[in-house]
Design an enzyme around this catalytic site. Structure first.
Site, short mmCIF file in Angstrom:
data_model
loop_
_atom_site.label_atom_id
_atom_site.label_comp_id
_atom_site.label_asym_id
_atom_site.label_seq_id
_atom_site.Cartn_x
_atom_site.Cartn_y
_atom_site.Cartn_z
N LYS A 1 0.80 -1.04 0.05
CA LYS A 1 0.13 -0.18 -0.09
C LYS A 1 0.75 1.10 0.03
O LYS A 1 0.38 2.18 -0.42
CB LYS A 1 -0.97 -0.05 1.19
CG LYS A 1 -2.10 -1.00 1.14
CD LYS A 1 -3.32 -0.94 2.02
CE LYS A 1 -4.17 -2.15 1.52
NZ LYS A 1 -3.72 -3.33 1.91
C1 LIG Z 1 -4.43 -4.77 1.49
C2 LIG Z 1 -3.89 -5.95 1.30
C3 LIG Z 1 -4.16 -6.99 0.50
C4 LIG Z 1 -5.43 -6.72 -0.30
O1 LIG Z 1 -5.25 -5.78 -1.22
P1 LIG Z 1 -6.78 -5.33 -1.95
O2 LIG Z 1 -6.27 -4.34 -2.77
O3 LIG Z 1 -7.82 -4.84 -1.02
O4 LIG Z 1 -7.11 -6.56 -2.84
C5 LIG Z 1 -3.35 -8.11 0.51
N1 LIG Z 1 -2.24 -8.12 1.20
C6 LIG Z 1 -1.76 -7.20 2.03
C7 LIG Z 1 -0.42 -7.39 2.87
C8 LIG Z 1 -2.67 -5.92 2.04
O5 LIG Z 1 -1.99 -4.95 2.88
#
Ligand SMILES: *Cc1c(COP(=O)(O)O)cnc(C)c1O
Length: 463
Positions: free
Chosen positions: A112
């Site tokens: 993210k």
């Molecule tokens: C947010 C997240 C996901 C899922 O991502 P999306 O974009 O919501 O599908 C998977 N793995 C980790 C470590 C995350 O922080």
């Protein structure tokens, strides 16, 4: 470049406006009116470039005149300067024809950061131009919140409030949210699960009087600017394995469908992607929907991959909109069905369209543990539980084109699960080594819209 809502009844916006707005006023999500296509020559020319240079080339056609070329290059440079790896998103080989794309070298050790660091820079630059002040409210199952706080802490024109489900995030995740000491950072532990957090956030956005009075802005994964930032690493990864001359597939640990939808955009832009494999944990609404055509909620079961513990998957609405030939009225109707009955049926044509691009699979808790252990034994890599879900599902879809599984978090973010699976406790990188000694600051809040709104009004000096 204009942006339109997936429900067809909100004003068209520029890139900058869509970034500041997040959720559209008709409840929909913004998408570009048309998706720019890069030629095979443009893609071939990305070979050997830096991550930042590819980022500029991929995202530039989407941002219109919100920033000049030089401004945008500067923002990209600042966004990724704090990453702990010069390649930003390096690739490792896991097995014959199976690769791991490491997306955890940012400041909070999860993918993210790629989107949040950039959106922080872009929002700050846009606010500096307009002199406005905004309130960011985000809902998180763990990683979004820390990434947002890291991106916005200390910025003068922004207050940031993060709602997380009390007791349902890992200790590292919680501490990353509760230990920053800047006064514009507010960590809120909500009595409920992630879907409650997300529902209250949506309620705030749909309460226009409140929304306007605090200058509410969203950075959740429904924000188009976040999706866009994630398109970039699909290009860098595919090009480093031979695109556009050779196809690749991606397996993506999926919750809210933001990350994998970025892969869909990359494909629409002309990147030769064979399959996008949706990997879910035991919260498998997407896998069930793709198999059966019924998108049906059935509660959230806490798992060892908590950032994927979702009941509804917000960004799936974007894929649905595309699969329905951009018919906003039908999307609005299906979303209404979902709200009133907890499910909807994907129309047959749209389902076939989705299946042409996406494959899917589910990974149980036991399979997640076993995969972490097996990858360590076979490939000498310690992976986090989310990445393990991706690897497990990817293995069912290996074929002749290279498979790239997205490693979405650093194993040290989920040390208990990794230790239980392998006996090894992954250590935090040195720059975070004192995380467990820092003082925490958090407010426990009820799952109640009015209480949340008055807290935000008070903390931003508007009560
Ligand atoms: C947010 C997240 C996901 C899922 O991502 P999306 O974009 O919501 O599908 C998977 N793995 C980790 C470590 C995350 O922080």
């Amino acid at each position: 470049m204009k942006y339109v809502s997936t429900r067809g009844a909100a004003p068209e916006l520029t890139f900058g406006e869509a970034m500041m707005t997040g959720l559209a006023r008709d409840g929909g999500l913004y998408l570009p009116a048309s998706i720019p296509v890069l030629g095979a020559d443009d893609i071939a020319a990305m070979a050997g470039l830096t991550y930042e240079e590819v980022a500029f080339r991929v995202m530039r056609p989407f941002i219109g005149d919100t920033f000049t070329d030089d401004e945008f290059k500067g923002l990209i440079a600042k966004a990724y300067a704090g990453f702990g790896h010069i390649a930003r998103a390096p690739i490792k080989q896991l097995a014959p024809n199976h690769f791991l794309l490491e997306l955890f070298h940012g400041p909070t050790l999860a993918f993210k950061d790629f989107a949040m660091q950039l959106i922080g820079q872009m929002m700050q630059a846009a606010l500096a131009k307009s002199g406005k002040r905004i309130t960011i409210v985000g809902a998180t199952s763990g990683d979004t919140g820390s990434a947002a706080i890291e991106a916005f802490r200390g910025l003068s024109n922004v207050d940031v409030f993060i709602l997380f489900p009390h007791g349902r995030v890992s200790e590292v995740q919680r501490r990353q949210m509760t230990t920053p000491s800047e006064s514009n950072v507010h960590a809120l532990a909500l009595d409920g699960d992630f879907d409650d957090c997300q529902a209250r956030l949506k309620d705030m956005f749909n309460h226009f009087e409140f929304r306007d009075s605090v200058g509410l802005a969203g950075v959740n994964s429904i924000n188009w600017a976040r999706v866009l930032a994630q398109v970039v690493y699909y290009f860098t990864a595919a090009v480093s394995l031979g695109a556009p001359h050779r196809k690749v597939s991606f397996a993506v640990p999926t919750g809210n469908f933001g990350d994998i939808f970025a892969g869909f955009i990359a494909q629409k832009m002309g990147l030769p992607i064979e399959k996008l494999v949706i990997a879910t944990n035991q919260n498998d609404i997407l896998d069930r929907a793709l198999r059966s055509g019924d998108y049906a909620t059935n509660g959230v079961k806490p798992s060892i991959s908590p950032s994927m513990d979702i009941q509804v998957s917000s960004n799936f609405e974007r894929a649905l909109f595309e699969a329905l030939g951009r018919d906003g009225a039908t999307v609005a109707k299906l979303m209404d069905d979902l709200k009133t009955t907890g499910n909807f049926r994907i129309p047959q044509g749209a389902l076939e369209d989705l299946r042409a691009t996406f494959a899917s699979g589910r990974c149980s808790e036991e399979e997640t543990q076993a995969t972490i252990a097996r990858v360590l034994a076979q490939s000498a890599e310690l992976i986090c539980p989310h990445s393990a879900v991706g690897v497990h599902v990817a293995e069912d879809h290996l074929g002749t084109v290279p498979m790239i599984t997205l490693a979405t978090a650093h194993p040290a973010k989920f040390p208990d699960a990794v230790e239980q699976a392998t006996g090894l406790r992954p250590g935090l990188p040195p720059r975070m080594a004192d995380l467990f000694d820092r003082e925490e600051r958090v407010t426990r809040v009820p799952n109640d819209l009015a209480a949340l709104e008055s807290l935000i009004l008070e903390r931003t000096g508007r009560a």
